[in-house]
Design an enzyme around this catalytic site. Structure first.
Site, short mmCIF file in Angstrom:
data_model
loop_
_atom_site.label_atom_id
_atom_site.label_comp_id
_atom_site.label_asym_id
_atom_site.label_seq_id
_atom_site.Cartn_x
_atom_site.Cartn_y
_atom_site.Cartn_z
N LYS A 15 -10.28 0.18 -2.50
CA LYS A 15 -10.20 -0.06 -1.06
C LYS A 15 -10.47 1.22 -0.28
O LYS A 15 -9.61 2.08 -0.19
CB LYS A 15 -8.81 -0.62 -0.70
CG LYS A 15 -8.60 -0.80 0.81
CD LYS A 15 -7.23 -1.41 1.11
CE LYS A 15 -6.92 -1.36 2.62
NZ LYS A 15 -5.57 -1.82 2.92
N ASP A 39 0.86 -1.19 0.00
CA ASP A 39 0.00 0.00 0.00
C ASP A 39 0.89 1.23 0.00
O ASP A 39 1.51 1.56 1.02
CB ASP A 39 -0.90 0.01 1.25
CG ASP A 39 -1.99 -1.07 1.19
OD1 ASP A 39 -1.79 -2.08 0.47
OD2 ASP A 39 -3.03 -0.91 1.86
N LYS A 66 -6.89 3.18 -3.35
CA LYS A 66 -7.30 3.16 -1.95
C LYS A 66 -7.50 4.59 -1.49
O LYS A 66 -6.76 5.48 -1.89
CB LYS A 66 -6.19 2.46 -1.15
CG LYS A 66 -6.34 2.50 0.35
CD LYS A 66 -5.23 1.66 1.03
CE LYS A 66 -5.19 1.91 2.53
NZ LYS A 66 -4.08 1.20 3.20
#
Lengths: 476, 336
Positions: B272, B163, B236
């Protein structure tokens, strides 16, 4: 797949009586000639209740009761005291909103989501808003001490039964008039529950009278000599007949009639939100909306993209049981309306427009029509000119802003219009040129009690809502 | 469709070579009307998900959780416990699925790997992925070399998902090429694309846009496209370290972006939302939004995840309630 399990709102929250009389002078009474008709649930064709049919004698009785209440109680009452009753009614509507919402969906066929989140909050808001005006009429811009008109005859349609009742009754009472209201024959039940709310609020007898019935009852009411004011919302044909009937009399008239609104999507529109606006514009309340955006005018350069998004979005619409909290599109209000929608869509197909609907299973009983769009529509097609009043959208394209305005205005109606563009100057340019009473920019079907609503041309005259809405009920 | 999508894809990947082309493209995306987007998100939030649908949604949401701990105070013991919980969220109920991934700082990856890849894993069964934040998370304020080293270290230690955070300063200043190049470089450090790279570890790249700092939905849409064009496997919302984290409207705009990106290029990208999603009710609203915006193709842990920590316990509590009919007290669920 993520299937939503049925999530029905309980219908046991509302107690529907097997039969209802007329609400005259503060009490439910039997009609003079004993006639009655049935109100059914359009989603199942089940009979909900038997409702009295008011004749000329009943109308006369109701108008007399209203006159007496106007002269003895409501007219002389100080505005702040009238406000007290209106606030009380507004609060009771809020308290009983679940009951009213379920009843509205049962009698009208509209999804509970809409009656719960739109009709009921707006109806209560109208009473709150006009309650605030009752003691401030001197400051409404109509001069010092504006006087009420007297007895108002109000005839309302079946598409937003309780909300239209609120639009009519709240300003009339705030201004000091008394009313005789005739709800539509297919949707009388929430008006009758409202009569019970008037009793609960201890509203003085005769201030609000509700006479149920069909066209003949309405005619007797608007033609009655004792009436000072006529307010009608409904079809242009009936509106014309009413205008003829009251011509030459002292009666003041407001009409809110049909529409064939253009929803204009420019090539710089926020596409995803425009698609939501198109869907909301035409499929809200099954398209039974006088200001529905029933003509989509989309700029050629984005037409394909917008239509593709629109079709994808339409495939997500959930058609079915109006009491299911996840239903987006409920039942068509009556067999007669369904027949009218069918006739016009058949004409659309016969005239060469291309018809498209997402695949959806319609219930077997009741009155249903799948959400539908027509592409390849021209200005000459009936579906581009006549009000369908159903979940049917006609799609036309344009190349230049001038052409969009020309097409949008090329209709005998002029109730509402929508503009979709990210460019502020284009919104103002277009709105200046549209001949429509309400123009929404980057939104559609937004209603608020503070905002006046009404039409140009054959969409009627007079305004409802806001400070402007008071004028219709004052002698100014 | 496939042929045109492929050629459109190669045309779009060319965009990254020129600052001007990239800017023209991103600024040419349709705008987002704030009021309309928020209204649509609120509407989807009114869906009523009950009984069987709720049970289905809860199990799906559990499978989508990236069970996260990103604290300075994290210890190997806490990370091991978290990983054990990720494998068997409800020790009393073997039918309860495992979560989507465990998400930790790079230094904690070995301890999570120990549990997830070790004996705790059910024989023949699947296990949660192991995600690590990298690239000087959460600020991203470090030289590129440091970010690349951070990323490589996490992948070497066993993370199969990275991430990363984008360079918000460069994005907001309009230096799109810089942001793009950085994502491309990190993707390379993750092991690049599958093709021709057998034997080397490869991690999925999730690109954190930090939408709470982007200011407008227009920027969210542009940043989403930028991250996808540069090769991100997931987009995300947030680090969870700034005041505004995931919201429904931001997620809606991102879902619309992945939907449109797949239509244009044929490549599917995951989404996400992270931070601030604490209850089952919240999670179900997101699932409804996925279902009605991008459809069932995204209703899978491979394509949609929740970055969350406390959400899992609420999901478990609701799951127990559905099966037993009564709520168990918070003492019956492990604290992480």
């Amino acid at each position: 797949m993520f299937e939503y399990a049925p999530a029905p709102e309980s219908r046991s929250v509302v107690d529907i009586k097997p039969s209802y009389g007329l609400f005259i002078d503060g009490a439910f009474v039997d009609p003079a000639d004993g006639g009655s008709f049935k109100s059914i649930n359009p989603a199942s064709e089940e009979v909900l209740s038997e409702v009295a049919e008011g004749g000329p004698q009943d109308v006369d009785r109701a108008v007399r009761a209203a006159r007496k209440a106007y002269e003895k109680v409501w007219g002389p009452m100080p505005g702040r005291d009238r406000a007290k009753y209106l606030y009380r009614i507004a609060r009771i509507i809020q308290e009983r909103s679940r009951e009213l919402a379920v009843l509205e969906s049962l009698d009208n066929g509209k999804p509970i989501k809409e009656s719960r989140d739109v009709d009921l909050p707006l109806a209560a808001a109208h009473f709150f808003y006009y309650a605030g005006w009752a003691d401030k009429l001197n400051h409404a811009g109509f001069g010092a001490n504006p006087r009420p008109l007297g007895v108002a005859a109000q005839v309302i349609p079946w598409n937003f039964p309780l909300l239209m009742l609120a639009w009519k009754i709240a300003p009339a009472l705030a201004a000091g008039n008394t009313v005789v209201l005739k709800p539509a024959e297919t949707t009388p039940l929430t008006a009758l529950l409202f009569a019970e709310i008037c009793q609960q609020a201890e509203l003085p007898a005769g201030v609000v009278n509700i006479v149920t019935g069909a066209g003949e009852t309405g005619r007797a009411l608007v033609e009655h000599d004792g009436v000072d004011k006529v307010a009608f919302t409904g079809s242009t044909d009936v509106g014309r007949a009413i205008a003829r009937a009251v011509a030459g009399s002292r009666k003041k008239l407001t009409l809110e009639l049909g529409g064939k609104a253009a929803n204009i999507v420019f090539d710089d529109a926020p596409v995803d939100q425009a698609v939501e606006g198109i869907v909301n514009g035409i499929f809200f309340n099954q398209g039974h909306v006088c200001c529905a955006g029933s003509r989509l005018l989309v700029q050629e350069s984005v037409a394909e993209q917008v239509l593709e998004s629109l079709k994808r979005r339409m495939a997500q619409l959930r058609v079915g049981d109006p009491l299911d909290k996840n239903t987006d599109i409920g039942a068509i209000n009556s067999a007669a309306q369904l027949a009218r929608i069918r006739e016009l869509t058949e004409a659309g197909a016969a005239e060469g427009a291309q018809q498209w609907s997402p695949s959806c299973e319609l219930p077997e009983r009741g009155f249903w029509f799948a959400p539908t769009i027509f592409t390849g529509v021209t200005q000459a097609h009936r579906i581009a000119r006549e009000e369908i009043f159903g979940p049917v959208l006609s799609v036309l394209t344009f190349r230049t802003p001038a052409e969009a305005v020309e097409k949008a205005n090329n209709t005998p109606y002029g109730l509402s219009a929508g503009i979709w563009t990210e460019k502020g100057s284009r919104i103002l340019w277009t709105a200046d040129r549209l001949r429509a009473g309400v123009v929404w920019a980057n939104t559609f079907n937004k209603f608020d009690p503070t905002s006046p609503f009404g039409g140009y041309k054959e969409s009627g005259y007079g305004r409802e809502g806001g400070r402007h809405g008071l004028e219709a009920y004052l002698n100014v | 469709m496939t042929a045109t999508a492929t050629s459109a894809h190669s045309e779009l990947t060319e965009l990254g070579r020129s600052e001007t082309a990239l800017r023209t493209f991103l600024h040419g995306l349709p705008g987002v009307d704030q009021v309309g987007a928020e209204q649509r998100a609120a509407q989807l939030g009114t869906r009523s998900i009950k009984t069987t649908a709720k049970a289905q949604a809860i199990d799906l949401a559990i499978r989508m959780v990236d069970l996260t701990t990103l604290e300075g105070a994290d210890t190997p013991g806490k990370v091991r416990a978290l990983a054990a919980k990720a494998l068997r969220p409800d020790p009393a109920d073997p039918s309860c699925p495992h979560v989507g991934a465990v998400c930790v700082y790079p230094s904690m990856v070995p301890y999570a790997a120990e549990v997830l890849r070790g004996s705790g894993r059910a024989a023949g069964g699947t296990a949660p992925h192991l995600a690590s934040v990298a690239t000087a998370f959460p600020s991203g304020q470090a030289p590129l070399e440091v970010k690349l080293a951070d990323t490589r270290a996490a992948v070497e230690a066993g993370a199969d998902e990275i991430d990363m955070v984008i360079n918000r300063g460069a994005f907001l200043a309009g230096r799109y090429r810089e942001v793009y190049d950085e994502i491309v470089a990190i993707k390379e450090a993750c092991g690049g694309d599958d093709a021709g790279r057998q034997g080397r570890p490869r991690a999925h790249l999730k690109v954190i846009l930090e939408t709470g700092e982007l200011g407008t939905y227009d920027n969210v849409r542009r940043a989403s496209w930028l991250a996808m064009l540069a090769g991100g496997d997931f987009i995300k919302t947030s680090t969870g370290k700034v005041p505004v984290a995931a919201t429904l409207p931001v997620t809606l705009v991102m879902l619309e972006a992945v939907r449109d990106f797949r239509a244009a290029t044929g490549r599917q990208v995951g989404v996400k939302p992270a931070g601030g999603i604490k209850t089952t009710k919240d999670a179900i609203k997101y699932l409804v939004m996925v279902n009605e915006t991008v459809g069932p193709d995204w209703l899978d842990p491979d394509w949609f995840r929740f970055g969350a920590s406390s959400l899992l316990n609420d999901l478990l509590m609701q799951r127990t309630k559905l099966t037993t009919g009564v709520y168990a007290g918070p003492d019956y669920f492990t604290l992480d």
